[in-house]
Design an enzyme around this catalytic site. Structure first.
Site, PDB file in Angstrom:
ATOM      1  N   GLU A   1      -6.212  -9.657   0.827  1.00 50.98           N
ATOM      2  CA  GLU A   1      -5.889 -10.753   1.743  1.00 50.98           C
ATOM      3  C   GLU A   1      -7.064 -11.142   2.639  1.00 50.98           C
ATOM      4  O   GLU A   1      -7.150 -12.270   3.099  1.00 50.98           O
ATOM      5  CB  GLU A   1      -4.671 -10.375   2.608  1.00 50.98           C
ATOM      6  CG  GLU A   1      -4.978  -9.564   3.868  1.00 50.98           C
ATOM      7  CD  GLU A   1      -5.578  -8.181   3.603  1.00 50.98           C
ATOM      8  OE1 GLU A   1      -5.449  -7.694   2.456  1.00 50.98           O
ATOM      9  OE2 GLU A   1      -6.195  -7.589   4.513  1.00 50.98           O
TER      10      GLU A   1
ATOM     11  N   ASP B   1      -2.818  -7.614  -1.706  1.00 46.60           N
ATOM     12  CA  ASP B   1      -3.558  -6.736  -0.811  1.00 46.60           C
ATOM     13  C   ASP B   1      -5.019  -7.182  -0.658  1.00 46.60           C
ATOM     14  O   ASP B   1      -5.737  -6.673   0.192  1.00 46.60           O
ATOM     15  CB  ASP B   1      -3.476  -5.288  -1.326  1.00 46.60           C
ATOM     16  CG  ASP B   1      -3.805  -4.270  -0.262  1.00 46.60           C
ATOM     17  OD1 ASP B   1      -3.936  -4.669   0.915  1.00 46.60           O
ATOM     18  OD2 ASP B   1      -3.928  -3.079  -0.603  1.00 46.60           O
TER      19      ASP B   1
ATOM     20  N   ARG C   1     -10.288 -11.578   2.034  1.00 49.33           N
ATOM     21  CA  ARG C   1     -11.142 -12.630   1.478  1.00 49.33           C
ATOM     22  C   ARG C   1     -10.455 -13.991   1.569  1.00 49.33           C
ATOM     23  O   ARG C   1     -11.107 -15.023   1.668  1.00 49.33           O
ATOM     24  CB  ARG C   1     -11.521 -12.270   0.034  1.00 49.33           C
ATOM     25  CG  ARG C   1     -10.345 -12.178  -0.905  1.00 49.33           C
ATOM     26  CD  ARG C   1     -10.654 -11.379  -2.162  1.00 49.33           C
ATOM     27  NE  ARG C   1     -10.809  -9.956  -1.884  1.00 49.33           N
ATOM     28  CZ  ARG C   1     -11.180  -9.057  -2.801  1.00 49.33           C
ATOM     29  NH1 ARG C   1     -11.446  -9.434  -4.030  1.00 49.33           N
ATOM     30  NH2 ARG C   1     -11.296  -7.788  -2.476  1.00 49.33           N
TER      31      ARG C   1
ATOM     32  N   LYS D   1       0.837  -1.205   0.000  1.00 51.60           N
ATOM     33  CA  LYS D   1       0.000   0.000   0.000  1.00 51.60           C
ATOM     34  C   LYS D   1       0.869   1.251   0.000  1.00 51.60           C
ATOM     35  O   LYS D   1       1.991   1.218   0.485  1.00 51.60           O
ATOM     36  CB  LYS D   1      -0.859   0.023   1.282  1.00 51.60           C
ATOM     37  CG  LYS D   1      -1.991  -0.982   1.312  1.00 51.60           C
ATOM     38  CD  LYS D   1      -2.755  -0.878   2.623  1.00 51.60           C
ATOM     39  CE  LYS D   1      -3.872  -1.909   2.701  1.00 51.60           C
ATOM     40  NZ  LYS D   1      -4.919  -1.729   1.692  1.00 51.60           N
TER      41      LYS D   1
HETATM   42  N1  BES Z   1      -8.082  -3.793   4.462  1.00 49.58           N
HETATM   43  C1  BES Z   1      -8.248  -3.420   3.107  1.00 49.58           C
HETATM   44  C2  BES Z   1      -9.551  -2.697   2.842  1.00 49.58           C
HETATM   45  C3  BES Z   1      -9.687  -1.303   3.383  1.00 49.58           C
HETATM   46  C4  BES Z   1      -9.361  -0.220   2.600  1.00 49.58           C
HETATM   47  C5  BES Z   1     -10.197  -1.068   4.633  1.00 49.58           C
HETATM   48  C6  BES Z   1      -9.520   1.051   3.084  1.00 49.58           C
HETATM   49  C7  BES Z   1     -10.359   0.197   5.128  1.00 49.58           C
HETATM   50  C8  BES Z   1     -10.029   1.269   4.346  1.00 49.58           C
HETATM   51  C9  BES Z   1      -8.232  -4.665   2.234  1.00 49.58           C
HETATM   52  O1  BES Z   1      -7.448  -5.696   2.657  1.00 49.58           O
HETATM   53  C10 BES Z   1      -7.711  -4.250   0.898  1.00 49.58           C
HETATM   54  O2  BES Z   1      -6.584  -3.857   0.826  1.00 49.58           O
HETATM   55  N2  BES Z   1      -8.546  -4.353  -0.131  1.00 49.58           N
HETATM   56  C11 BES Z   1      -8.158  -3.997  -1.456  1.00 49.58           C
HETATM   57  C12 BES Z   1      -8.697  -5.040  -2.399  1.00 49.58           C
HETATM   58  C13 BES Z   1      -8.232  -4.895  -3.813  1.00 49.58           C
HETATM   59  C14 BES Z   1      -6.728  -5.146  -3.888  1.00 49.58           C
HETATM   60  C15 BES Z   1      -8.965  -5.870  -4.667  1.00 49.58           C
HETATM   61  C16 BES Z   1      -8.752  -2.630  -1.772  1.00 49.58           C
HETATM   62  O3  BES Z   1      -9.869  -2.335  -1.341  1.00 49.58           O
HETATM   63  O4  BES Z   1      -8.054  -1.838  -2.419  1.00 49.58           O
HETATM   64 ZN    ZN Z   2      -7.102  -5.803   4.667  1.00 47.52          ZN
HETATM   65 MN    MN Z   3      -5.448  -5.521   2.005  1.00 43.30          MN
END
Ligand code: BES
Ligand code: ZN
Ligand code: MN
Length: 506
Positions: free
Chosen positions: A350, A348, A352, A278
């Protein structure tokens, strides 16, 4: 770390003649003439003048502080309640929090809440949500400041209600337990990732579970390996910290037959994104990526303490998502405990993955109805914003059971589609499916991934990515972790026997 929440002692009472606390909270409706509380106008001559000046509007959650003649209380907070016609239990709960926060700001530790009944809210519900709202006000984010001065906590609360008795006492207790368990979840979610590692999280969950009288099991990395949880292990590989999987069980003596509610929560104690790392900005917020797990653990504690009538199972997979040398890489293929293979396109995504194995495990352990709670996708924040959680699932009757529970709990949620059409986005050339479906409908494809592991059980996924953390404080909510989901899950379990209407999945 400093104490971050306390639970006040509540005393329900009818008589309004003598008040012995220092602070008084009174809901103020629009066009209020205080007909039901004439003594208030007498003790605060300022009220009529402020009304005449247009200063006292009754606008929702607006706070007006005034001194009171006589010994006690010394200060009253009139909190805007909107119109009497539009007043709801949810507004009352938020109003109570607003009043509690105002008292604490003024360094008052004893408070009287004067309930002014409206037809739409029954006495027991009113007592419950006031106790709940005030307990939720007795909370602060974690502090590691060595020079921190002790904050002010509400110690005792006098609840002035139109009636008292066993039913009211039980309602006050329910509100107290819901508030306290939400605060426990907030405390966990606020904790920095270096303090709340997966192993620590498991220990904390075990302590909370044991104290509530739940069955507690901590599965370590070897046990997780023997269950072939390749998705959870795949995520954990990039970290020096070993994963854990916590199982909490609640088996009431008079359980509804043939039903076990399986609650599964995402427990990523820190999400760097892994190799698909990230950006630095706001990455610190990813310490709350275990909020779904905290909600499940603390809901299980409340379920036991309130004696819900259904068997419940709480399952939380716990790990960090780190980019270590052994980390899973884009293009890697993992095999889940359910036997299905997954091509990792973005490390990222992760949440799911760990939920896929955990949902499968909930079925192995006898769950008949599933709900998972997770800070799953940024896409859900884009779709619904920071106030409303996304609800995905099938069949419709199960989704609607969760929506009613959420409504009752005062957690805002809204239904989202899970049409099979979206599944195409998860197609892989080399595995059963990929772990990401692209930008379009990102919250939905995330949900559909988890659905693959739910067998044919009624299943709902609640995406709390937007709602788990409040960036800004609101009159009725301090900033930081919100404890979202706890009260929804508890209301769902309390409504247990009514799920007979949930039809099998088509
Ligand atoms: N933990 C994050 C989701 C998240 C994002 C929570 C912002 C709170 C605030 C999750 O693990 C994630 O990184 N999701 C990705 C998925 C994508 C790579 C398909 C996302 O939402 O960008
Ligand atoms: Zn996450
Ligand atoms: Mn993530």
């Amino acid at each position: 770390m400093q104490t971050v929440h306390r639970t006040p002692a509540f005393t329900p009472a009818i008589d309004t003649a003598e008040l012995s606390t220092d602070f008084l909270v009174v809901p103020l409706f629009e066009q209020d003439n205080f007909g039901d509380v004439p003594w208030l106008r007498q003790r605060s001559p300022e009220l009529d003048r402020a009304r005449a000046r247009g200063e006292l509007t009754g606008k929702l959650y607006e706070v007006f502080l005034t001194g009171l003649d006589g010994e006690r209380p010394v200060r009253a907070a009139l909190i805007g309640a909107g119109t009497r016609e539009s007043f709801t239990s949810e507004r009352l709960r938020r109003l109570a929090t607003t009043g509690g926060l105002a008292a604490r700001r003024g360094r008052f530790t004893t408070l009287t809440f004067l309930h002014r009944p409206v037809a739409a809210i029954d006495a027991a519900t009113a007592a419950q949500v006031i106790a709940e709202g005030l307990t939720l006000a007795n909370y602060e984010g974690a502090s590691f400041k060595t020079s921190a001065e002790g904050g002010t906590w509400l110690e005792s609360v006098d609840l002035r209600l139109p009636s008292t008795g066993d039913e009211i006492a039980a309602a006050v207790r329910k509100g107290t337990v819901l508030g306290e368990c939400s605060n426990m979840a907030r405390e966990l979610a606020n904790e920095p990732g270096n303090h709340l590692t997966p192993r620590q999280f498991a220990e904390r969950a075990a302590a909370i579970g044991a104290e509530a009288g739940l069955g507690v099991e901590i599965l370590d990395e070897r046990r997780i390996e023997s269950l072939n949880m390749g998705l959870l292990l795949g995520v954990a590989r990039g970290s020096q910290e070993p994963p854990r999987l916590v199982v909490l069980t609640y088996e009431p003596a008079a359980a509804a037959p043939g039903v076990t509610l399986g609650l599964v929560g995402k427990g990523i104690t820190f999400d760097t994104g892994g190799i698909s790392i990230k950006p630095a900005e706001n990455m610190d917020k990813m310490k709350d990526d275990m909020s779904g797990g905290a909600a499940v653990i603390c809901a299980m504690a409340a379920i036991a303490r309130l004696g819900a009538p259904v068997r419940c199972l709480g399952i939380v997979p716990m790990t960090e998502n780190m980019p270590g040398g052994k980390a899973v890489k884009p293009g890697d293929v993992l095999t889940s405990a359910a036997g299905k293979t997954v091509e990792i396109l973005n490390t990222d995504a992760e949440g799911r993955l760990v939920l896929g194995d955990a949902v499968w495990y909930a079925r192995q352990r006898g769950a008949t109805h599933l709900v998972d709670v997770a800070t799953l996708t940024g896409a859900c924040v884009v779709a619904l914003g920071k106030t409303t959680s996304g609800v995905f699932g099938t069949p419709a009757s199960w989704v609607s059971a969760i929506l009613s529970a959420s409504d009752k709990a005062g957690d805002r949620s809204w239904p989202m589609p899970v049409f099979d059409d979206y599944k195409e986005q998860l197609k892989s050339e080399i595995a059963d499916f990929t772990n990401t479906g692209g930008r379009a409908g990102g919250a939905i494809t995330g949900a559909l991934f988890i659905k693959e592991f739910s067998g044919d059980l009624p299943w709902v996924h609640i995406d709390i990515a937007g709602t788990a953390w409040a960036e800004e404080s609101k009159p009725y909510q301090p900033k930081g972790a919100t404890g979202v989901g706890v009260r929804t899950l508890v209301e769902l379990a309390l409504a247990g026997p009514a799920w007979n209407t949930v039809e099998p999945r088509g």
